[in-house]
Design an enzyme around this catalytic site. Sequence first.
Site, mmCIF file in Angstrom:
data_model
loop_
_atom_site.group_PDB
_atom_site.id
_atom_site.type_symbol
_atom_site.label_atom_id
_atom_site.label_comp_id
_atom_site.label_asym_id
_atom_site.label_seq_id
_atom_site.Cartn_x
_atom_site.Cartn_y
_atom_site.Cartn_z
ATOM 1 N N SER A 41 41.870 31.608 33.569
ATOM 2 C CA SER A 41 40.619 31.044 34.164
ATOM 3 C C SER A 41 39.485 31.345 32.949
ATOM 4 O O SER A 41 38.480 30.878 33.056
ATOM 5 C CB SER A 41 40.232 31.712 35.396
ATOM 6 O OG SER A 41 40.257 33.265 35.183
ATOM 7 N N LYS A 47 41.140 46.665 55.188
ATOM 8 C CA LYS A 47 42.756 46.401 55.197
ATOM 9 C C LYS A 47 43.460 47.500 56.334
ATOM 10 O O LYS A 47 43.818 46.863 57.388
ATOM 11 C CB LYS A 47 43.378 46.083 53.733
ATOM 12 C CG LYS A 47 42.774 45.082 52.990
ATOM 13 C CD LYS A 47 43.800 45.115 51.734
ATOM 14 C CE LYS A 47 43.692 46.401 50.987
ATOM 15 N NZ LYS A 47 42.218 46.617 50.503
ATOM 16 N N LYS A 97 34.438 35.375 42.718
ATOM 17 C CA LYS A 97 33.950 35.113 41.704
ATOM 18 C C LYS A 97 32.558 34.455 42.048
ATOM 19 O O LYS A 97 31.469 35.080 41.081
ATOM 20 C CB LYS A 97 34.572 34.132 40.956
ATOM 21 C CG LYS A 97 36.195 34.607 40.289
ATOM 22 C CD LYS A 97 36.584 33.135 39.516
ATOM 23 C CE LYS A 97 37.901 33.942 39.008
ATOM 24 N NZ LYS A 97 38.620 32.725 38.348
#
EC number: 3.4.21.53
Length: 884
Positions: free
Chosen positions: A780, A414, A823
């Site tokens: 989730s 980043k 994921k």
Amino acid sequence: MADAAVELPGRLAILPFRNKVLLPGAIVRIRCTNPSSVKLVEQELWQREEKGLIGVLPVHDSEAAGSLLSPGVGSDSGEGGSKAPGGSAGESTKQDTKNGKETIHWHSRGVAARALHLSRGVEKPSGRVTYIVVLEGLCRFSVQELSARGSYHVARVSRLDMTKTELEHAEQDPDLIALSRQFKATAMELISVLEQKQKTVGRTKVLLETVPVYRLADIFVASFEISFEEQLSMLDSVDLKVRLSKATELVDRHLQSILVAEKITQKVEGQLSKSQKEFLLRQQMRAIKEELGDNDDDEDDVAALERKMQNAGMPANIWKHAQRELRRLRKMQPQQPGYSSSRTYLELLAELPWQKVSEERELDLRAAKESLDRDHYGLTKVKQRIIEYLAVRKLKPDARGPVLCFVGPPGVGKTSLASSIAKALNRKFIRISLGGVKDEADIRGHRRTYIGSMPGRLIDGLKRVSVSNPVMLLDEIDKTGSDVRGDPASALLEVLDPEQNKTFNDHYLNVPFDLSKVIFVATANRMQPIPPPLLDRMEVIELPGYTPEEKLKIAMKHLIPRVLEQHGLSSTYLQIPEAMVRLIIERYTREAGVRNLERNLAALARAAAVKVAEQDSVLRLGKEIQPITTTLLDSRLADGGEVEMEVIPMGQDISNTYENPSPMIVDEAMLEKVLGPPRFDDSEAADRVASPGVSVGLVWTSFGGEVQFVEATAMVGKGDLHLTGQLGDVIKESAQLALTWVRARAADLNLSPTSDINLLESRDIHIHFPAGAVPKDGPSAGVTLVTSLVSLFSHRKVRADTAMTGEMTLRGLVLPVGGVKDKVLAAHRYGIKRVILPERNMKDLAEVPAPILSGLEILLVKRIEEVLDHAFEGGCPLRPHSKL
């Protein structure tokens, strides 16, 4: 003392003096430690019963001053020597630098000297021989030819000073007589002044009355602290009239400096009283300025500050404000409490870049794209968005671009992406770290009424880069906090709003500053902690974690070369094959970024560095190192006008390198020796899902995707639900919802009430999320919780090769979740082969690299019953259920 009757030999051994001159009649003491100088003293002075003469020749640091001579290095017979131009003392030549030798600027004139005292010593424990020599200058000479004799130089010389007969004839010159009287009168006046302070000037007075004036000129000047150029000027003054004139001028200048110092001292002492002793230094400064005709005490500081402020280019309204503050400062004394704070404030106004900007070059999008591809592997969508941003800047340079916010796990690039934007725009780059900032004053600054107040980080950063249009990185913007001192995130609302930041008002600055030219870029690990109003002002660009193949490419292309360079190694010392890098990725690191991978590579480099540094064989980089043949002298003035000179060798850089006959190649044995046993293996999931009640979930964290195990057990109790693992409110509600759904569907799931565990009676359920030190939250894990409970109650084990994620409703619908790419990558890292995802997340699979998808079986589901059917070996038979 100089002697007109001295017989000067045709050749003299030359002792060089650097930036110092020995004049006839002067006596100096030198300490010889350099081998070439020691050799000269031994052969020319120590080993001879009748001590001969040597020549002292000044050496310049540069060829800017005086008459220069270019020496050659030849034999004692003059072969290869350098001849001085006859009679042209003002001409100069420069020695060519050969074989890396330093250019030596020899003066063309020197002084013959004899040794008055000679002592020899031996340093311990090195055993180095040194000499202390006391030399007396005798007469001037001119160098006709300079050559080398062994390790030191000799010169063919000719006398410059007059002989005794010539001096007797010159003393009858009326002009010389007048100059002699003027010199003696000035010298006597100086001695009279010095007699009041020093008791040792009596001997000087006797010399003045007995020694011929042509000798006194050199003796007097040698005792003063004058510049090297003035010493050379006296040495070059062969004509007696010129020499006396210069000596008279130098003596008179020394006299005037003493008189001025006495006048200042008397004036200050007359103004002092007992209550003013603390102002002694300031009174002396004021008296010095009055002698210089400068009565403005603030000229050196305040006036200079005002000129600096005038050149700062601040707007008219701010310049008026600065002038008022400056007038206030002029009325204050430096001892007043507010003086330093007011001055510091004005210095900040003067140093801020009100108008100064970085000149942007014409944007080359192709070059920018090549630079991004070269510095960052992968991240195709992110780099494409940056290219789009740069394209808009190229078409409309004054456009107000969006504030880009890079969101992703640590170590994915980043910060370096923000730096690449600055590089492409040819703007300066500054990083403002916001991690842990809880005080609004860190953004807006402190008000000047507080002691120790200072500007905010933004204004301070602009002062450091000295331009008003840098690329400013707001790093870790999600890590700001808030307390009683304010909320930094709220202060950033004004900074990032293009309608407001053109008049940003820092509390310390107290005047508006234009931030509209600054390109702001922010980074964060998560979006959730960022307040919605602040998030609304930024365009979020998510940076997912790297795949194993991307990590491998990054390691081979970027990390390994950088690590080797940082540890002083190269591929000739250490080689890390791709297979070993792949093993490090699979067995020693499970992260979204590459920081741990770089740390492991650095550990291997350190181990190799130890092996290389322990080698006994050392090879010189330079195979033919020339001996030092010329010595420069470092001199310093001592008390009483005596000069002590330390002979030191010229600096010579001789580098060494280590011999390494064959490179060290990393293998599995070296990995285990350096990094230890593997931290991860593919059988972890199978080992942990070996009993009923355990399921494998997929979660997203600020560090990327992770595999999360869920464990459930039951015990006799009151029907309570216990949750552990540092859980948030949302995940606790998901657990309650999962248990409710399982109890409601117990009959459909073939969970008999007569079994050992009765769901409908007094049984407590305990659900645990391992890694209890890590906070966990989010919806989730709903399908994972249901699967774990069904496994517990049915006594069936969940498939170890299957992981799942998805939010569920009370009616059994599976809802989409975020972070699907991370994921899926986490499941791939852990060796999971099957991944259960909500069907509405199918669109997110387009972001997953094709090689990863090809190695996984993706199972898309709409309802929780489908999840259970895929999670158990052989499926999970369900009875028909109501559609309500």
